[in-house]
Write a protein that holds these residues in place. Structure first.
Motif, PDB file in Angstrom:
ATOM      1  N   VAL A  32     -17.726   0.280   2.430  1.00 57.33           N
ATOM      2  CA  VAL A  32     -19.076   0.155   1.798  1.00 57.33           C
ATOM      3  C   VAL A  32     -19.842  -0.535   2.521  1.00 57.33           C
ATOM      4  N   TRP A  33     -21.063   0.229   2.890  1.00 56.56           N
ATOM      5  CA  TRP A  33     -21.938  -0.531   3.554  1.00 56.56           C
ATOM      6  C   TRP A  33     -21.574  -1.117   4.849  1.00 56.56           C
ATOM      7  N   GLY A  34     -20.669  -0.528   5.761  1.00 57.42           N
ATOM      8  CA  GLY A  34     -20.398  -0.799   7.039  1.00 57.42           C
ATOM      9  C   GLY A  34     -19.087  -1.692   7.153  1.00 57.42           C
ATOM     10  N   SER A  35     -18.573  -2.067   5.856  1.00 54.28           N
ATOM     11  CA  SER A  35     -17.588  -2.919   5.862  1.00 54.28           C
ATOM     12  C   SER A  35     -16.398  -2.693   5.127  1.00 54.28           C
ATOM     13  N   ASN A  36     -15.049  -3.124   5.548  1.00 53.82           N
ATOM     14  CA  ASN A  36     -13.941  -2.674   4.610  1.00 53.82           C
ATOM     15  C   ASN A  36     -13.935  -3.922   3.534  1.00 53.82           C
ATOM     16  N   ARG A  37     -13.963  -3.308   2.156  1.00 48.62           N
ATOM     17  CA  ARG A  37     -13.808  -4.006   0.903  1.00 48.62           C
ATOM     18  C   ARG A  37     -12.431  -4.133   0.541  1.00 48.62           C
ATOM     19  N   TRP A  38     -11.734  -5.166   0.203  1.00 49.62           N
ATOM     20  CA  TRP A  38     -10.341  -5.222  -0.247  1.00 49.62           C
ATOM     21  C   TRP A  38     -10.408  -6.001  -1.612  1.00 49.62           C
ATOM     22  N   GLY A  39      -9.459  -5.718  -2.417  1.00 50.38           N
ATOM     23  CA  GLY A  39      -9.159  -6.226  -3.642  1.00 50.38           C
ATOM     24  C   GLY A  39      -8.085  -7.464  -3.184  1.00 50.38           C
ATOM     25  N   ARG A  40      -7.818  -8.218  -4.090  1.00 46.17           N
ATOM     26  CA  ARG A  40      -6.921  -9.412  -4.009  1.00 46.17           C
ATOM     27  C   ARG A  40      -5.254  -9.147  -3.787  1.00 46.17           C
ATOM     28  N   GLY A  41      -5.284  -7.824  -4.291  1.00 44.77           N
ATOM     29  CA  GLY A  41      -3.673  -7.118  -4.251  1.00 44.77           C
ATOM     30  C   GLY A  41      -2.945  -7.255  -5.440  1.00 44.77           C
ATOM     31  N   THR A  42      -1.959  -6.680  -5.436  1.00 44.30           N
ATOM     32  CA  THR A  42      -1.327  -6.627  -6.734  1.00 44.30           C
ATOM     33  C   THR A  42       0.178  -6.398  -6.301  1.00 44.30           C
ATOM     34  N   GLN A  43       1.388  -7.291  -6.699  1.00 45.07           N
ATOM     35  CA  GLN A  43       2.614  -7.085  -6.153  1.00 45.07           C
ATOM     36  C   GLN A  43       3.448  -6.244  -6.834  1.00 45.07           C
ATOM     37  N   VAL A  44       4.146  -5.162  -6.125  1.00 48.07           N
ATOM     38  CA  VAL A  44       5.130  -4.374  -6.556  1.00 48.07           C
ATOM     39  C   VAL A  44       6.352  -4.665  -5.803  1.00 48.07           C
ATOM     40  N   THR A  45       7.349  -4.728  -6.811  1.00 51.19           N
ATOM     41  CA  THR A  45       8.820  -5.153  -6.333  1.00 51.19           C
ATOM     42  C   THR A  45       9.698  -4.137  -6.835  1.00 51.19           C
ATOM     43  N   VAL A  46      10.438  -3.639  -6.149  1.00 48.08           N
ATOM     44  CA  VAL A  46      11.355  -2.693  -6.660  1.00 48.08           C
ATOM     45  C   VAL A  46      12.684  -3.021  -6.384  1.00 48.08           C
ATOM     46  N   SER A  47      13.485  -3.382  -7.255  1.00 52.92           N
ATOM     47  CA  SER A  47      14.942  -3.804  -7.207  1.00 52.92           C
ATOM     48  C   SER A  47      16.007  -2.444  -6.870  1.00 52.92           C
ATOM     49  N   SER A  48      16.928  -2.726  -6.232  1.00 53.27           N
ATOM     50  CA  SER A  48      18.069  -1.846  -6.142  1.00 53.27           C
ATOM     51  C   SER A  48      19.112  -2.022  -7.070  1.00 53.27           C
TER      52      SER A  48
END
Length: 115
Positions: free
Chosen positions: A99-115
């Motif tokens: 947006v407006w010439g810059s990459n914007r990021w959220g803080r992220g959310t953890q996804v963990t997949v167990s075997s």
């Protein structure tokens, strides 16, 4: 002020499903492509899926047929439905917009997949 807020991560067993959501604000959402990226420990951040303002989509080869990205322009949200999850999908997932010439990021959310 551009804000991207992810939700929906968690712990799931292999073969399970999760749905991530990103709430966007501070810009004209329907005019911009939106993306989901992920970063696993010790690895570079990589594109998972992207949806253009017109609705066309692209996916990383590793998630084709398992993940689906969608957007709701009325709610300013972009979702990532993840099915048939595997341990290799374990990562922090980030919402992205350029947006407006810059990459914007959220803080992220953890996804963990167990075997």
């Amino acid at each position: 002020q551009v804000q991207l807020v992810e939700s929906g991560g968690g712990l799931v067993q292999a073969g399970g499903s999760l749905r991530l959501s990103c709430a966007a604000s501070g810009f004209r959402f329907n005019n911009y492509a939106m993306g989901w990226y992920r970063q696993a420990p010790g690895k570079q951040r990589e594109l998972v899926a992207r949806i253009e303002s017109g609705g066309s989509t692209i996916y990383a080869d590793s998630v084709k047929g398992r993940f689906a990205i969608s957007r709701d322009n009325a709610k300013n949200t972009v979702d990532l439905q993840m099915n048939s999850l595997q341990p290799m999908d374990t990562a922090v997932y980030y919402c992205n917009a350029f947006v407006w010439g810059s990459n914007r990021w959220g803080r992220g959310t953890q996804v963990t997949v167990s075997s």
